[in-house]
Design an enzyme around this catalytic site. Sequence first.
Site, mmCIF file in Angstrom:
data_model
loop_
_atom_site.group_PDB
_atom_site.id
_atom_site.type_symbol
_atom_site.label_atom_id
_atom_site.label_comp_id
_atom_site.label_asym_id
_atom_site.label_seq_id
_atom_site.Cartn_x
_atom_site.Cartn_y
_atom_site.Cartn_z
ATOM 1 N N ASP A 1 35.880 47.140 37.842
ATOM 2 C CA ASP A 1 36.464 48.259 37.095
ATOM 3 C C ASP A 1 35.524 48.698 35.971
ATOM 4 O OD1 ASP A 1 38.327 50.146 36.420
ATOM 5 O OD2 ASP A 1 39.644 48.768 35.341
ATOM 6 N N LEU B 1 26.603 33.943 53.155
ATOM 7 C CA LEU B 1 27.752 34.467 52.395
ATOM 8 C C LEU B 1 28.648 35.342 53.271
ATOM 9 C CD1 LEU B 1 29.088 35.085 49.555
ATOM 10 C CD2 LEU B 1 27.601 37.097 49.494
ATOM 11 N N HIS C 1 29.668 55.141 39.369
ATOM 12 C CA HIS C 1 29.851 54.509 40.689
ATOM 13 C C HIS C 1 28.492 54.149 41.292
ATOM 14 C CE1 HIS C 1 34.022 55.288 40.364
ATOM 15 N NE2 HIS C 1 33.952 56.581 40.579
#
Length: 239
Positions: A25, A136, A42
Amino acid sequence: MKKIDLAEYKIDKRKLPQHIAIIMDGNGRWAKNRNLQRIAGHREGIESVRNIVESCGEIGISYLTLYTFSEENWNRPLNEIRKIMALLANHLESELPELNKDNVKVQFIGRLHKLSGGIRRKIQKMTETTKNNTGLCLTLAISYGGRSEIIDAVRKIIRAGVKRVTEKSFKKYLYTSDIPDPDFLIRTSGEQRISNFLLYQIAYTEIFVTPVLWPDFKTPELLRAICEYQQRTRRFGRT
Ligand code: FPP
């Protein structure tokens, strides 16, 4: 990227969280603080995504789940949604070779049918190309809502005609059926809420909220957060 020295951050390699989930956020505020358009936030947020994925892979985290676009985010102005989707489409394509080279397995959760055909095809390609990777496991939550996930699970159970449900069997119907619950949930930019993220899975997850905005959250912030995680005692309801 500079090699990560865990000892410098007083991190015990043997006690790493197996699964880290992040609510990313603060992109909009980061941009506003610099008199830039929200999309610039962004864009810089994607730099943080790249950095955190690389760092998690390097230090040996097994699962990383990122809240990329919530179901509620569909209520944003159309112009911003379009720009986020364009960013997403570009990066799903451009990051694939590097992610694959780094042995990252990428998967997606959420109501993906709400996404455009173009993005769905890129998602499919990324999932398919990386499915046998053993490093991962990166899960991107897109068009995701925790309540919708639970409702979707209940619908699957009804459709399958299942009469007896246990906690163990219920998990099989969640989007996250094949990954363990998060040990550690990080939220950036200071807000102290869950915002409909992994509602069922975070029952015993340690939560860490940092005031750092997502575009400023890079390796050092991640390592400081993990250090804090290692100070905590997880009791799972016991004494
Ligand atoms: C929250 O900041 C961020 C989002 C809703 C979008 C997050 C998406 C990305 C960083 C792109 C991820 C891309 C890939 C390839 C995984 P906000 O806009 O809510 O910020 P604010 O609360 O300060 O307004």
